[in-house]
Motif scaffolding. Structure first.
Motif, short mmCIF file in Angstrom:
data_model
loop_
_atom_site.label_atom_id
_atom_site.label_comp_id
_atom_site.label_asym_id
_atom_site.label_seq_id
_atom_site.Cartn_x
_atom_site.Cartn_y
_atom_site.Cartn_z
N ILE A 152 11.98 -11.08 -2.61
CA ILE A 152 11.96 -12.25 -3.25
C ILE A 152 11.06 -12.42 -4.37
O ILE A 152 10.86 -12.64 -5.52
CB ILE A 152 11.88 -13.66 -2.63
CG1 ILE A 152 13.11 -13.80 -1.52
CG2 ILE A 152 11.65 -14.95 -3.18
CD1 ILE A 152 13.01 -14.96 -0.43
N PHE A 153 9.58 -11.90 -3.53
CA PHE A 153 8.44 -11.66 -4.40
C PHE A 153 7.89 -10.24 -3.93
O PHE A 153 7.97 -9.69 -2.72
CB PHE A 153 7.44 -12.46 -4.50
CG PHE A 153 7.98 -14.02 -4.85
CD1 PHE A 153 8.18 -14.21 -6.28
CD2 PHE A 153 8.17 -15.06 -4.21
CE1 PHE A 153 8.65 -15.22 -6.75
CE2 PHE A 153 8.62 -16.10 -4.73
CZ PHE A 153 8.84 -16.39 -6.07
N GLY A 154 6.93 -9.58 -4.77
CA GLY A 154 6.05 -8.47 -4.58
C GLY A 154 6.96 -7.27 -3.99
O GLY A 154 7.99 -6.84 -4.07
N ARG A 155 6.06 -6.67 -2.86
CA ARG A 155 6.49 -5.34 -2.20
C ARG A 155 7.48 -5.72 -1.39
O ARG A 155 7.76 -6.68 -0.56
CB ARG A 155 5.39 -4.88 -1.51
CG ARG A 155 5.58 -3.47 -0.77
CD ARG A 155 4.11 -2.97 -0.11
NE ARG A 155 3.52 -3.93 0.73
CZ ARG A 155 4.16 -3.77 2.09
NH1 ARG A 155 5.14 -2.81 2.40
NH2 ARG A 155 3.75 -4.59 2.79
N LYS A 156 8.56 -4.68 -1.36
CA LYS A 156 9.80 -4.84 -0.52
C LYS A 156 9.39 -4.05 0.89
O LYS A 156 8.93 -3.12 1.03
CB LYS A 156 11.10 -4.12 -1.12
CG LYS A 156 12.25 -4.12 0.02
CD LYS A 156 13.31 -3.81 -0.79
CE LYS A 156 14.65 -3.85 0.07
NZ LYS A 156 14.90 -4.71 0.44
N GLN A 157 9.74 -4.97 2.04
CA GLN A 157 9.61 -4.36 3.50
C GLN A 157 11.03 -3.55 3.54
O GLN A 157 12.06 -3.88 3.39
CB GLN A 157 9.79 -5.27 4.38
CG GLN A 157 9.47 -4.89 6.02
CD GLN A 157 8.16 -4.07 6.26
OE1 GLN A 157 8.39 -2.97 6.01
NE2 GLN A 157 7.07 -5.00 6.44
N THR A 158 10.80 -2.26 4.00
CA THR A 158 11.84 -1.13 4.08
C THR A 158 12.44 -0.86 5.39
O THR A 158 13.52 -0.36 5.50
CB THR A 158 11.63 -0.01 3.40
OG1 THR A 158 10.30 0.73 4.08
CG2 THR A 158 11.16 -0.28 1.89
N SER A 159 11.85 -1.46 6.43
CA SER A 159 12.25 -1.14 7.83
C SER A 159 11.67 -2.06 8.70
O SER A 159 11.12 -2.91 8.76
CB SER A 159 11.36 0.12 8.56
OG SER A 159 10.09 -0.27 8.65
#
Length: 215
Positions: A152-159
């Motif tokens: 939604i904002f900022g850095r994406k969590q990938t795991s």
């Protein structure tokens, strides 16, 4: 006198550090389109500069420990963006998460304790405060991971592992900070840290009561 002068210097350094770091973070966040941090920076600037903006004698002073934590969290985010530290430095995400959790926990504890002391509407045992602080920190971590997971904002969590690690870190350090808060209350040091902000909130409560009586 010497102790008061040193404490005043610490408060001044913490205050200016927070403002400078937040302004730099805002500029950087706009450039790289990190809108979560743009919003956070604007809120931080509003809190830090509200007396100047309104040109009135309004005192809203955060405890210096909270201001230093805010500056640290924003500063680490700058490093994460500028140096790509989130991806290149092992454990950098965990360090940022730890400071974020400590900030949320400490700020929550300060607000709850101040309301307990200065407002008749809240009477709470210090251990109950610690429980609420721990739960609040965990809830904040859940919201933050939700934001990162769906980008939604900022850095994406990938795991999923990353999500669980961040939640675990937030829970552990939320509890630790809550226990430290209880210890500070017992020794009386928490009163020293929150006294200025408590008096400011108390004066606003008194003004509100007088206004309601006049009505």
């Amino acid at each position: 006198m010497k102790h008061e002068e040193d404490e005043s210097n610490i408060e001044l350094i913490a205050s200016y550090s927070m403002k400078v770091v937040i302004i730099i973070t805002l500029i950087l966040a706009v450039i790289v389109k990190q809108w979560f941090w743009v919003i956070g920076s604007i809120i931080g600037i509003f809190i830090g500069f509200i007396p100047t903006i309104l040109k009135k004698d309004i005192k809203f002073t955060l405890p210096w420990a909270i201001e230093l934590l805010i500056a640290s969290v924003f500063g680490l985010n700058m490093m994460g963006i500028l140096l790509n530290a989130y991806n290149t430095i092992p454990g950098f995400v965990a360090i940022t998460q730890i400071l974020f959790s400590v900030l949320i926990a400490f700020f929550s504890f300060a607000i709850i304790y101040i309301l307990h002391v200065y407002w008749d509407g809240l009477i709470m045992d210090k251990y109950a405060m610690a429980f609420v602080v721990a739960v609040t920190t965990m809830a904040s971590a859940v919201v933050l991971e939700f934001i990162k997971w769906f980008k939604i904002f900022g850095r994406k969590q990938t795991s999923v592992e990353g999500v669980l690690t961040c939640l675990l870190v937030s829970t552990i350090f939320g509890i630790i900070t809550a226990l430290v808060g209880v210890s500070l209350i017992k020794t009386g040091k928490f009163d020293e840290l929150t006294e200025d902000l408590g008096k400011q909130i108390d004066s606003q409560i008194i003004k509100r009561k007088k206004k309601n009586k006049n009505v």
